[in-house]
Design a protein around this motif. Structure first.
Motif, PDB file in Angstrom:
ATOM      1  N   SER A  20      -5.811  -1.361 -16.267  1.00 59.43           N
ATOM      2  CA  SER A  20      -4.652  -0.862 -17.005  1.00 59.43           C
ATOM      3  C   SER A  20      -4.829   0.611 -17.327  1.00 59.43           C
ATOM      4  N   VAL A  21      -3.736   1.372 -17.216  1.00 60.44           N
ATOM      5  CA  VAL A  21      -3.743   2.809 -17.456  1.00 60.44           C
ATOM      6  C   VAL A  21      -2.577   3.151 -18.378  1.00 60.44           C
ATOM      7  N   THR A  22      -2.838   3.953 -19.414  1.00 64.10           N
ATOM      8  CA  THR A  22      -1.768   4.417 -20.295  1.00 64.10           C
ATOM      9  C   THR A  22      -0.999   5.542 -19.612  1.00 64.10           C
ATOM     10  N   LEU A  23       0.330   5.480 -19.691  1.00 59.77           N
ATOM     11  CA  LEU A  23       1.191   6.452 -19.018  1.00 59.77           C
ATOM     12  C   LEU A  23       1.805   7.420 -20.018  1.00 59.77           C
ATOM     13  N   ALA A  24       1.977   8.655 -19.601  1.00 58.99           N
ATOM     14  CA  ALA A  24       2.555   9.693 -20.452  1.00 58.99           C
ATOM     15  C   ALA A  24       4.062   9.489 -20.571  1.00 58.99           C
ATOM     16  N   PRO A  25       4.620   9.531 -21.789  1.00 58.81           N
ATOM     17  CA  PRO A  25       6.075   9.389 -21.954  1.00 58.81           C
ATOM     18  C   PRO A  25       6.823  10.448 -21.156  1.00 58.81           C
ATOM     19  N   GLY A  26       7.906  10.023 -20.508  1.00 51.09           N
ATOM     20  CA  GLY A  26       8.750  10.940 -19.756  1.00 51.09           C
ATOM     21  C   GLY A  26       8.217  11.349 -18.400  1.00 51.09           C
ATOM     22  N   SER A  27       7.075  10.802 -17.985  1.00 49.97           N
ATOM     23  CA  SER A  27       6.516  11.163 -16.671  1.00 49.97           C
ATOM     24  C   SER A  27       7.156  10.326 -15.568  1.00 49.97           C
ATOM     25  N   VAL A  28       6.934  10.758 -14.336  1.00 48.27           N
ATOM     26  CA  VAL A  28       7.348   9.987 -13.165  1.00 48.27           C
ATOM     27  C   VAL A  28       6.088   9.691 -12.367  1.00 48.27           C
ATOM     28  N   VAL A  29       5.756   8.421 -12.246  1.00 48.87           N
ATOM     29  CA  VAL A  29       4.461   8.003 -11.718  1.00 48.87           C
ATOM     30  C   VAL A  29       4.616   7.454 -10.303  1.00 48.87           C
ATOM     31  N   THR A  30       3.676   7.841  -9.444  1.00 43.51           N
ATOM     32  CA  THR A  30       3.615   7.303  -8.087  1.00 43.51           C
ATOM     33  C   THR A  30       2.301   6.548  -7.919  1.00 43.51           C
ATOM     34  N   VAL A  31       2.391   5.333  -7.389  1.00 46.72           N
ATOM     35  CA  VAL A  31       1.222   4.478  -7.165  1.00 46.72           C
ATOM     36  C   VAL A  31       1.034   4.286  -5.668  1.00 46.72           C
ATOM     37  N   SER A  32      -0.182   4.544  -5.164  1.00 49.38           N
ATOM     38  CA  SER A  32      -0.506   4.283  -3.760  1.00 49.38           C
ATOM     39  C   SER A  32      -1.917   3.714  -3.688  1.00 49.38           C
ATOM     40  N   SER A  33      -2.238   3.067  -2.576  1.00 49.10           N
ATOM     41  CA  SER A  33      -3.553   2.421  -2.464  1.00 49.10           C
ATOM     42  C   SER A  33      -3.928   2.244  -1.007  1.00 49.10           C
ATOM     43  N   ASP A  34      -5.224   1.965  -0.767  1.00 48.85           N
ATOM     44  CA  ASP A  34      -5.698   1.742   0.598  1.00 48.85           C
ATOM     45  C   ASP A  34      -5.748   0.258   0.949  1.00 48.85           C
ATOM     46  N   ALA A  35      -5.408  -0.607   0.019  1.00 52.25           N
ATOM     47  CA  ALA A  35      -5.322  -2.048   0.232  1.00 52.25           C
ATOM     48  C   ALA A  35      -4.203  -2.567  -0.661  1.00 52.25           C
ATOM     49  N   PRO A  36      -3.640  -3.742  -0.359  1.00 48.64           N
ATOM     50  CA  PRO A  36      -2.480  -4.214  -1.122  1.00 48.64           C
ATOM     51  C   PRO A  36      -2.771  -4.376  -2.611  1.00 48.64           C
ATOM     52  N   VAL A  37      -1.881  -3.838  -3.427  1.00 49.21           N
ATOM     53  CA  VAL A  37      -1.944  -4.015  -4.878  1.00 49.21           C
ATOM     54  C   VAL A  37      -0.537  -4.296  -5.401  1.00 49.21           C
ATOM     55  N   ALA A  38      -0.490  -4.933  -6.575  1.00 54.68           N
ATOM     56  CA  ALA A  38       0.769  -5.161  -7.284  1.00 54.68           C
ATOM     57  C   ALA A  38       0.663  -4.485  -8.637  1.00 54.68           C
ATOM     58  N   ALA A  39       1.784  -3.950  -9.137  1.00 54.56           N
ATOM     59  CA  ALA A  39       1.748  -3.198 -10.387  1.00 54.56           C
ATOM     60  C   ALA A  39       2.986  -3.484 -11.229  1.00 54.56           C
ATOM     61  N   THR A  40       2.785  -3.493 -12.549  1.00 57.46           N
ATOM     62  CA  THR A  40       3.868  -3.669 -13.515  1.00 57.46           C
ATOM     63  C   THR A  40       3.632  -2.739 -14.695  1.00 57.46           C
ATOM     64  N   MET A  41       4.708  -2.108 -15.175  1.00 56.26           N
ATOM     65  CA  MET A  41       4.632  -1.286 -16.370  1.00 56.26           C
ATOM     66  C   MET A  41       5.125  -2.098 -17.563  1.00 56.26           C
ATOM     67  N   VAL A  42       4.309  -2.141 -18.621  1.00 56.53           N
ATOM     68  CA  VAL A  42       4.682  -2.810 -19.866  1.00 56.53           C
ATOM     69  C   VAL A  42       4.833  -1.739 -20.937  1.00 56.53           C
ATOM     70  N   VAL A  43       5.984  -1.756 -21.636  1.00 60.85           N
ATOM     71  CA  VAL A  43       6.283  -0.750 -22.651  1.00 60.85           C
ATOM     72  C   VAL A  43       6.445  -1.437 -23.995  1.00 60.85           C
ATOM     73  N   VAL A  49       0.827  -1.217   0.000  1.00 63.72           N
ATOM     74  CA  VAL A  49       0.000   0.000   0.000  1.00 63.72           C
ATOM     75  C   VAL A  49       0.858   1.263   0.000  1.00 63.72           C
ATOM     76  N   GLN A  50       2.152   1.138   0.227  1.00 64.72           N
ATOM     77  CA  GLN A  50       3.022   2.295   0.318  1.00 64.72           C
ATOM     78  C   GLN A  50       3.184   2.954  -1.054  1.00 64.72           C
ATOM     79  N   ASN A  51       3.635   4.207  -1.040  1.00 62.98           N
ATOM     80  CA  ASN A  51       3.924   4.895  -2.293  1.00 62.98           C
ATOM     81  C   ASN A  51       5.065   4.188  -3.025  1.00 62.98           C
ATOM     82  N   ARG A  52       4.849   3.897  -4.300  1.00 62.03           N
ATOM     83  CA  ARG A  52       5.893   3.312  -5.141  1.00 62.03           C
ATOM     84  C   ARG A  52       6.029   4.169  -6.392  1.00 62.03           C
ATOM     85  N   ARG A  53       7.264   4.376  -6.813  1.00 68.63           N
ATOM     86  CA  ARG A  53       7.534   5.377  -7.846  1.00 68.63           C
ATOM     87  C   ARG A  53       8.418   4.796  -8.938  1.00 68.63           C
ATOM     88  N   LEU A  54       8.175   5.212 -10.197  1.00 70.92           N
ATOM     89  CA  LEU A  54       9.076   4.835 -11.274  1.00 70.92           C
ATOM     90  C   LEU A  54       8.997   5.847 -12.399  1.00 70.92           C
TER      91      LEU A  54
END
Length: 494
Positions: free
Chosen positions: A445-468, A398-403
């Motif tokens: 699934s969410v499309t991400l803007a090129p060159g952005s820096v994304v932070t993911v947070s949640s109120d319950a456990p989630v897992a995330a992967t970026m596919v390019v 649930v913590q902030n994760r950034r990439l």
């Protein structure tokens, strides 16, 4: 008589010393037979270091066996948010300090640079005030490579070194090459021991123990030298003397046609419940045509790799679930023997976005092979491009994760929930803040803007992967958090 009096005085004095002296000494905290309580001391966490693999490599020309050279350069995208007094330091793992001006900014920030060699990036934090996580430092390694015998997109998170790591997905079958890359960012030498497991269990071989990885350097080992002609391998890397980072550089060649490449990163810890986001299936029609024309294209079908590191047979149930009602998934079941690697093809999926949920009665390690195909003809080898990426299970949180999102390609973020229940997910840094409500054991699934820096947070456990997707060449980067632990230790003083 005098002697008797003196003797009596000495005896009384000695007796008094025995009775009185203990009261003059500090009272001990323990009694005989009890452990010494010790003193509590605060220990600063080790500075956060992330190691990037750098550019792809290939065997050098000439007669020197085991010599490798870099292919062009890889791009390192990084994001950091540093406290006062902290700075970023970088070291190329060839024994020389990197001259990268972009990393001299003491406030951190965003940036990128090119490198051919593996690179270690460290948050120098003399005051020990930095909270370690991916907000403090996150970095990713990207390269689209096209050279003799290798063609594909390759990516990996820059990773924190560890004493033990597992890698799942290597293949030494005909037309497949797996190179184990070991990087030591420390000032001391490391000694690495390997264990390799295939479909029939542990693979014995010479040269698997006592592998030297010198300080601030890398070592590259062809896995076919230890385990030839294996369709799927699990590799255990155990380091002594210093922690290391490890990857497998995997490539496919079909005849003379290069058919994809990837960096396989360390797997998530073995568990009975695993979440694998990011099965974004495309090009099903083209892949089916290639498979029908040549059996060597069978690996364009998605597949789940499973390894059981324990001593008991695992009964595994796999649910492949789409993001909407139009993407029907599937269910797989398999018994996997301890110490063995199994490959389960995932058939019958149409183009769409899916995530994979693994449930087992024994802890397992799992990853999914995702392929991408772009071809103008149904005949294999005519104007066709194929590539692949291995999707690792991702530890939910649930913590902030950034990439950082690469500047080119089409990037999509796949976010999946767990058996713990539905989650409200917030994504920032991708334009206006986005909020997703994701049901239990599903994904979005969410499309991400090129060159952005994304932070993911949640109120319950989630897992995330970026596919390019780089024009049908694909990479997958799990969204991870990084932390070295400090804290309190007790020191016994004797």
């Amino acid at each position: 008589m005098l002697k008797r009096i003196l003797s009596l005085i000495i005896t009384l004095a000695a007796t008094a010393a025995v009775v009185i002296a203990p009261s003059l000494l500090p009272t001990p905290e323990t009694t005989v037979g009890e452990a010494v309580t010790g003193l509590s001391q605060q220990v600063k966490a080790k500075d956060l270091t992330l190691v990037c693999p750098g550019a792809a490599v290939q065997s050098s020309s000439g007669n020197k066996v085991g010599s490798f050279s870099s292919i062009d350069t890889a791009a390192i995208d990084y994001a950091s948010q540093l406290p006062a007094g902290a700075s970023l330091k970088t070291l190329k793992l060839v024994g020389a300090t990197a001259n990268i001006s972009a990393l001299s900014d003491t406030n951190g920030g965003l940036g990128n640079f090119a490198t051919s060699a593996a690179v270690a990036i460290t948050v120098a934090d003399p005051k020990g005030v930095a909270t370690q996580n991916s907000t403090l430092l996150s970095a990713q390694n990207y390269q689209v490579v096209s050279a003799n015998g290798i063609n594909g997109a390759m990516a990996a998170n820059c990773q924190r070194p560890a004493a033990e790591q597992w890698l799942l997905g290597a293949s030494t079958a005909i037309g497949r090459e797996a190179l184990l890359v070991l990087a030591n960012p420390n000032a001391t030498d490391a000694t690495v021991n390997l264990q390799l497991f295939g479909a029939n269990g542990l693979i014995d071989g010479a040269g698997l123990n006592g592998i030297a990885v010198p300080a601030n350097r890398t070592a590259i080992l062809p896995l076919a030298g230890f385990a030839p002609d294996n369709q799927l391998l699990a590799v255990q890397v155990v380091a002594q003397g210093a922690s290391v980072s490890s990857w497998v550089q995997q490539k496919t060649v079909r005849g003379t046609l290069a058919g994809g490449a990837d960096f396989i990163s360390p797997a998530a810890d073995a568990a009975t419940q695993l979440v694998i986001p990011g099965l974004l299936k495309r090009g099903t029609k083209d892949a089916s045509a290639l498979i029908a024309s040549n059996s060597d294209y069978q690996d364009l079908t998605p597949a789940l790799g499973i390894f059981v590191p324990g001593t008991q047979t695992a009964t595994v149930t796999v649910q492949v679930i789409g993001t909407d009602a139009k993407t029907f998934g599937t269910v797989l079941q398999q018994n996997v023997e301890p110490g063995q690697v199994a490959e389960l093809p995932i058939t019958g999926l149409k183009d769409g976005d899916y995530s994979v949920f693994v449930s087992s009665n024994q802890p397992v390690i799992a990853a999914v092979r995702l392929s991408r195909t772009l071809t103008a003809h149904a005949t294999a080898g005519q104007n066709s491009t194929t590539d692949f990426a291995w999707l690792n299970a991702v530890a939910p949180g649930v913590q902030n994760r950034r990439l950082a999102v690469p500047n080119s390609g089409i990037s999509k973020l796949s976010v999946a929930t767990t058996e713990a229940g539905a989650a409200t997910v917030t994504i920032t840094g991708n334009g206006p803040s986005q909020t997703l409500r994701i049901a239990k054991l599903t994904s979005s699934s969410v499309t991400l803007a090129p060159g952005s820096v994304v932070t993911v947070s949640s109120d319950a456990p989630v897992a995330a992967t970026m596919v390019v997707d780089f024009n049908a060449m694909i990479v997958a980067v799990p969204v991870l958090d990084f932390e070295n632990h400090g804290g309190s230790i007790r020191v016994a003083v004797r």
